[in-house]
Motif scaffolding. Structure first.
Motif, PDB file in Angstrom:
ATOM      1  N   VAL A  54     -41.897   8.692 -72.413  1.00  0.00           N
ATOM      2  CA  VAL A  54     -42.617   7.808 -73.339  1.00  0.00           C
ATOM      3  C   VAL A  54     -42.957   6.497 -72.641  1.00  0.00           C
ATOM      4  O   VAL A  54     -42.105   5.893 -71.997  1.00  0.00           O
ATOM      5  N   LEU A  55     -44.206   6.099 -72.744  1.00  0.00           N
ATOM      6  CA  LEU A  55     -44.592   4.776 -72.241  1.00  0.00           C
ATOM      7  C   LEU A  55     -45.607   4.166 -73.197  1.00  0.00           C
ATOM      8  O   LEU A  55     -46.565   4.848 -73.614  1.00  0.00           O
ATOM      9  N   HIS A  56     -45.393   2.918 -73.548  1.00  0.00           N
ATOM     10  CA  HIS A  56     -46.337   2.166 -74.384  1.00  0.00           C
ATOM     11  C   HIS A  56     -46.761   2.955 -75.611  1.00  0.00           C
ATOM     12  O   HIS A  56     -47.946   3.051 -75.943  1.00  0.00           O
ATOM     13  N   GLY A  57     -45.784   3.569 -76.275  1.00  0.00           N
ATOM     14  CA  GLY A  57     -46.032   4.172 -77.588  1.00  0.00           C
ATOM     15  C   GLY A  57     -46.478   5.611 -77.606  1.00  0.00           C
ATOM     16  O   GLY A  57     -46.748   6.152 -78.677  1.00  0.00           O
ATOM     17  N   ALA A  58     -46.583   6.253 -76.456  1.00  0.00           N
ATOM     18  CA  ALA A  58     -47.046   7.652 -76.459  1.00  0.00           C
ATOM     19  C   ALA A  58     -46.221   8.491 -75.492  1.00  0.00           C
ATOM     20  O   ALA A  58     -45.734   7.991 -74.468  1.00  0.00           O
ATOM     21  N   TYR A  59     -46.083   9.790 -75.840  1.00  0.00           N
ATOM     22  CA  TYR A  59     -45.420  10.738 -74.945  1.00  0.00           C
ATOM     23  C   TYR A  59     -46.477  11.236 -73.971  1.00  0.00           C
ATOM     24  O   TYR A  59     -47.531  11.726 -74.391  1.00  0.00           O
ATOM     25  N   MET A  60     -46.222  11.076 -72.706  1.00  0.00           N
ATOM     26  CA  MET A  60     -47.249  11.354 -71.694  1.00  0.00           C
ATOM     27  C   MET A  60     -46.563  11.763 -70.404  1.00  0.00           C
ATOM     28  O   MET A  60     -45.409  12.164 -70.400  1.00  0.00           O
ATOM     29  N   LYS A  61     -47.268  11.657 -69.299  1.00  0.00           N
ATOM     30  CA  LYS A  61     -46.647  11.784 -67.988  1.00  0.00           C
ATOM     31  C   LYS A  61     -46.618  10.400 -67.385  1.00  0.00           C
ATOM     32  O   LYS A  61     -47.578   9.634 -67.556  1.00  0.00           O
ATOM     33  N   LEU A  62     -45.541  10.082 -66.689  1.00  0.00           N
ATOM     34  CA  LEU A  62     -45.486   8.760 -66.080  1.00  0.00           C
ATOM     35  C   LEU A  62     -44.683   8.794 -64.795  1.00  0.00           C
ATOM     36  O   LEU A  62     -43.957   9.770 -64.537  1.00  0.00           O
ATOM     37  N   LEU A  63     -44.826   7.748 -64.027  1.00  0.00           N
ATOM     38  CA  LEU A  63     -44.048   7.620 -62.801  1.00  0.00           C
ATOM     39  C   LEU A  63     -42.730   6.959 -63.187  1.00  0.00           C
ATOM     40  O   LEU A  63     -42.706   5.807 -63.595  1.00  0.00           O
ATOM     41  N   GLN A  64     -41.648   7.723 -63.077  1.00  0.00           N
ATOM     42  CA  GLN A  64     -40.342   7.198 -63.483  1.00  0.00           C
ATOM     43  C   GLN A  64     -39.286   7.847 -62.606  1.00  0.00           C
ATOM     44  O   GLN A  64     -39.512   8.906 -62.024  1.00  0.00           O
ATOM     45  N   ASP A  65     -38.122   7.218 -62.563  1.00  0.00           N
ATOM     46  CA  ASP A  65     -37.051   7.847 -61.810  1.00  0.00           C
ATOM     47  C   ASP A  65     -36.245   8.740 -62.756  1.00  0.00           C
ATOM     48  O   ASP A  65     -36.566   8.860 -63.934  1.00  0.00           O
ATOM     49  N   GLU A  66     -35.180   9.331 -62.226  1.00  0.00           N
ATOM     50  CA  GLU A  66     -34.422  10.308 -63.018  1.00  0.00           C
ATOM     51  C   GLU A  66     -33.727   9.690 -64.235  1.00  0.00           C
ATOM     52  O   GLU A  66     -33.318  10.390 -65.154  1.00  0.00           O
ATOM     53  N   ASN A  67     -33.638   8.346 -64.259  1.00  0.00           N
ATOM     54  CA  ASN A  67     -33.025   7.683 -65.413  1.00  0.00           C
ATOM     55  C   ASN A  67     -34.049   7.126 -66.391  1.00  0.00           C
ATOM     56  O   ASN A  67     -33.712   6.377 -67.293  1.00  0.00           O
ATOM     57  N   GLY A  68     -35.312   7.477 -66.178  1.00  0.00           N
ATOM     58  CA  GLY A  68     -36.339   7.021 -67.110  1.00  0.00           C
ATOM     59  C   GLY A  68     -36.816   5.609 -66.835  1.00  0.00           C
ATOM     60  O   GLY A  68     -37.516   5.014 -67.652  1.00  0.00           O
ATOM     61  N   GLN A  69     -36.445   5.044 -65.685  1.00  0.00           N
ATOM     62  CA  GLN A  69     -36.958   3.710 -65.326  1.00  0.00           C
ATOM     63  C   GLN A  69     -38.388   3.859 -64.828  1.00  0.00           C
ATOM     64  O   GLN A  69     -38.637   4.636 -63.889  1.00  0.00           O
ATOM     65  N   VAL A  70     -39.300   3.116 -65.423  1.00  0.00           N
ATOM     66  CA  VAL A  70     -40.704   3.223 -65.019  1.00  0.00           C
ATOM     67  C   VAL A  70     -40.857   2.627 -63.621  1.00  0.00           C
ATOM     68  O   VAL A  70     -40.350   1.543 -63.337  1.00  0.00           O
ATOM     69  N   GLN A  71     -41.539   3.388 -62.750  1.00  0.00           N
ATOM     70  CA  GLN A  71     -41.706   2.911 -61.379  1.00  0.00           C
ATOM     71  C   GLN A  71     -43.020   2.158 -61.222  1.00  0.00           C
ATOM     72  O   GLN A  71     -43.942   2.364 -62.011  1.00  0.00           O
ATOM     73  N   GLU A  72     -43.083   1.356 -60.194  1.00  0.00           N
ATOM     74  CA  GLU A  72     -44.315   0.608 -59.960  1.00  0.00           C
ATOM     75  C   GLU A  72     -45.374   1.521 -59.385  1.00  0.00           C
ATOM     76  O   GLU A  72     -45.080   2.357 -58.534  1.00  0.00           O
ATOM     77  N   ALA A  73     -46.586   1.366 -59.895  1.00  0.00           N
ATOM     78  CA  ALA A  73     -47.689   2.157 -59.360  1.00  0.00           C
ATOM     79  C   ALA A  73     -48.446   1.284 -58.369  1.00  0.00           C
ATOM     80  O   ALA A  73     -48.490   0.071 -58.508  1.00  0.00           O
ATOM     81  N   HIS A  74     -49.024   1.929 -57.366  1.00  0.00           N
ATOM     82  CA  HIS A  74     -49.842   1.163 -56.417  1.00  0.00           C
ATOM     83  C   HIS A  74     -51.208   1.799 -56.239  1.00  0.00           C
ATOM     84  O   HIS A  74     -51.329   3.011 -56.088  1.00  0.00           O
ATOM     85  N   SER A  75     -52.217   0.977 -56.252  1.00  0.00           N
ATOM     86  CA  SER A  75     -53.545   1.387 -55.810  1.00  0.00           C
ATOM     87  C   SER A  75     -54.254   0.130 -55.346  1.00  0.00           C
ATOM     88  O   SER A  75     -54.025  -0.957 -55.899  1.00  0.00           O
TER      89      SER A  75
END
Ligand SMILES: O=C(O)c1ccccc1N[C@@H]1O[C@H](COP(=O)(O)O)[C@@H](O)[C@H]1O
Length: 601
Positions: A485-506
């Motif tokens: 879950v991120l920002h109110g929706a169930y989706m796919k996200l970059l996170q570690d095994e504990n559900g910590q959201v990881q930083e994205a880079h582009s």
């Protein structure tokens, strides 16, 4: 259910606001929140008996602790100093021992605690606690600590507490700074925090909205109770507006007369020749007023906000295109506008920052986290939580709780509808392939939606591979992400095994979001859309190609779609048709191009 402690109470008004919490904290340690034993006793008397009264101490003498236990009276003692096990044993009430968690060594220390409860916190700045900073929750991943003894503190607030609960399943969450405004406790924030955890935590919300706003398994309304009313109100308003001929006429009038639609589907003759494969067409969202597709959605939502009687707008922005589009519409329609933007993005996109200010918007710099798009969304959500009565959150991509992903898709579907008509007109048939870049995914979903039922049309979404999908620096959520879950929706996200959201880079500020719109995840899940990833370097090379071959300088985001199109075209024949959505123009990226492209050119 997770228990709640409100800490650092000093005034009666805030004690009253905290009366539905499970515990109230009084700080007797050096701190700007410090109070005397007498003051704490007076405040504690106003609380129901069921609320635990917890005294916070740092290396205090045993006499002082015992005096407070007796006079307040305290039902628990929280120790943030270097107190010994003997000291803990001398305390006649339950003891919470606090640990600053910086590394795995700190985790080992807390595992040895003899206290009744273990409190995990970020290291203090001026004092031993109450810094308002979060720590890396994933450090507790392998910790051998009974969750029934675990209290989580450190930088919690109404927006991130759901994630803390989901990640760590603690006995209690403890907040101080997160329920303050400008250094003082805030009764509204205290109530909102308690309601968020107890009344309707993110976990509990799941069950209530299963039927609404899901694309297959993805989407939903994973929001705290405090936002649920606003989200439901928006859902009702949008359901009504989308079938209202007057609303639609108004929206399309602005698209035509203000944005300058319809935008051409340009035949790219030189690109077609250079690639030696399919006929290449470009859908020209770069020609929209303000320079990108974002304005299609900003107009729709601003009109909806006015329809709902809300004349204040909050928005987030990454590359600045959505911020500029929102500020533009707010100027046009006389709406108040606040835009949250990561400090890093402000640095990368100074021109757009100035544009927003010139248009009359207030630009709030976000310094938390990676100081990019996800952090700007967090702050915009926080702002919305506290200003929900008169403010609409004008989200810029097909993200967030239902109805946002559906609504944004609908407002952006003008891209795909026009394209469909235009290609039928020019070629008498549908294209073979359509490509669009994907950050949150709004230009892509707007382009794809009118073609989803046409199985002959191959749809390809292009994410940012940054420095490579096998490095830690990318934003390829569909390629490398996992469900959450991120920002109110169930989706796919970059996170570690504990559900910590990881930083994205582009390299592209508009693509470095660690999640992706739920409809995209569904379309990938059912195999309808393919998702590929393109690196910073490949995107930059495509900027040069499109500029030199077609005289169109694309935005960095759009250049990702061009780069993947070149690879796709290599396997296609000259009797086939390929369409690229040029989601925006490159003016905003000129500083990056000037810095990076000299060598490549
Ligand atoms: O609140 C304080 O000023 C304080 C001072 C010294 C030790 C502990 C203190 N408070 C505790 O700090 C954590 C986290 O607070 P925050 O939400 O990050 O501001 C919490 O356990 C408070 O009880």
């Amino acid at each position: 259910m997770t228990k709640v402690k409100i800490c650092g109470l000093q005034e009666l008004e805030h004690v009253r606001a905290a009366s539905t919490a499970d515990a109230a904290g009084f700080v007797f340690a050096p701190s700007r929140r410090r109070i005397s034993i007498e003051q704490a006793a007076a405040l504690a008397a106003e609380l129901p008996e069921s609320v635990e009264k917890i005294g916070v101490f740092v290396n205090a003498g045993l006499d002082e602790v015992l005096e407070a236990v007796q006079k307040v009276p305290l039902s628990m003692v929280q120790l943030h100093g270097d107190e010994t096990d003997d000291f803990i044993r001398s305390i006649p009430v339950k003891v919470v021992q606090a640990f600053s968690v910086r590394d795995i060594e700190d985790v080992k220390k807390l595992e040895r605690s003899i206290a009744d409860f273990v409190l995990v916190d970020a290291p203090g700045i001026d004092f031993r606690g109450g810094s308002g900073r979060t720590f890396d929750w994933s450090l507790l991943g392998g910790a051998s600590i009974d969750p029934e003894r675990l209290i989580v503190a450190g930088g919690l607030d109404a927006v991130n507490v759901g994630q803390a609960i989901n990640s760590l399943a603690p006995y209690m969450v403890d907040v101080s700074s997160g329920v303050e405004t400008e250094g003082n406790k805030d009764a509204d924030k205290i109530k909102i925090f308690i309601k968020t955890v107890k009344g309707d935590s993110m976990q509990q919300t799941t069950g209530t909205v299963k039927e609404t706003g899901f694309f297959g398994r993805f989407g939903g309304q994973f929001v705290p109770e405090t936002l649920m009313k606003a989200v439901k109100e928006l859902e009702a308003a949008y359901t009504e507006a989308k079938d209202d001929a007057d609303f639609q006429a108004d929206y399309h009038k602005y698209l035509k007369e203000y944005v300058g639609r319809e935008q051409p589907l340009t035949y790219a003759a030189r690109l077609t020749e250079a690639w030696g494969g399919p006929k290449v067409y470009l859908k020209r969202e770069d020609l929209n007023h303000t320079g990108a597709h974002k304005i299609n959605n900003a107009i729709g939502q601003a009109l909806l906000a006015i329809r709902m009687g809300k004349r204040k707008i909050v928005a987030e922005t990454g590359a600045g295109q959505h911020g500029v589009a929102t500020a533009t519409i707010c100027a046009l329609l006389d709406l108040e506008c606040v835009v949250f933007m990561g400090e890093e993005d402000i640095r990368r996109q100074q021109l757009n920052v100035f544009r927003m200010k010139l248009l009359g918007a207030k630009v709030e710099s976000v310094t938390k986290g990676s100081a990019t798009l996800k952090d700007a969304v967090n702050e915009a959500l926080r702002y919305w939580v506290t200003n929900v009565e008169d403010t609409h959150y004008l989200i810029g991509s097909a993200l967030g709780p239902h109805p946002f992903p559906t609504m944004v898709r609908d407002f952006q579907s003008v891209i795909g509808r026009e394209t469909r008509e235009q290609i039928l007109d020019k070629e008498g048939r549908l294209p073979d392939v359509i490509l669009a870049c994907v950050g949150g995914g709004s230009n892509a979903i707007g382009m794809f939606h009118p073609f989803v039922e046409d199985e002959s049309v191959r749809l390809i979404g292009v994410e940012a591979a940054g420095e490579g999908v096998d490095t830690a620096r990318h934003a390829a959520t569909l390629t490398k992400g996992t469900e959450g879950v991120l920002h109110g929706a169930y989706m796919k996200l970059l996170q570690d095994e504990n559900g910590q959201v990881q930083e994205a880079h582009s390299i592209s500020a508009g693509l470095d979001y660690p999640g992706v719109g739920p409809e995209h995840v569904h379309l990938e899940d059912i195999g309808r859309v393919e998702y590929k990833a393109v690196t910073d370097e490949e995107a930059l090379a495509s900027v040069i190609k499109l500029s030199r071959l077609e005289g169109i300088i694309p935005a960095l985001e759009s250049a990702h779609a061009v780069a993947e199109a070149e690879k796709t075209a290599a396997a296609m024949g000259s009797d086939e048709i390929l369409i690229i959505c040029v989601s925006g123009r490159g003016d905003k990226d000129m500083a990056t191009y000037a810095e990076k492209l000299e060598g490549l050119a």
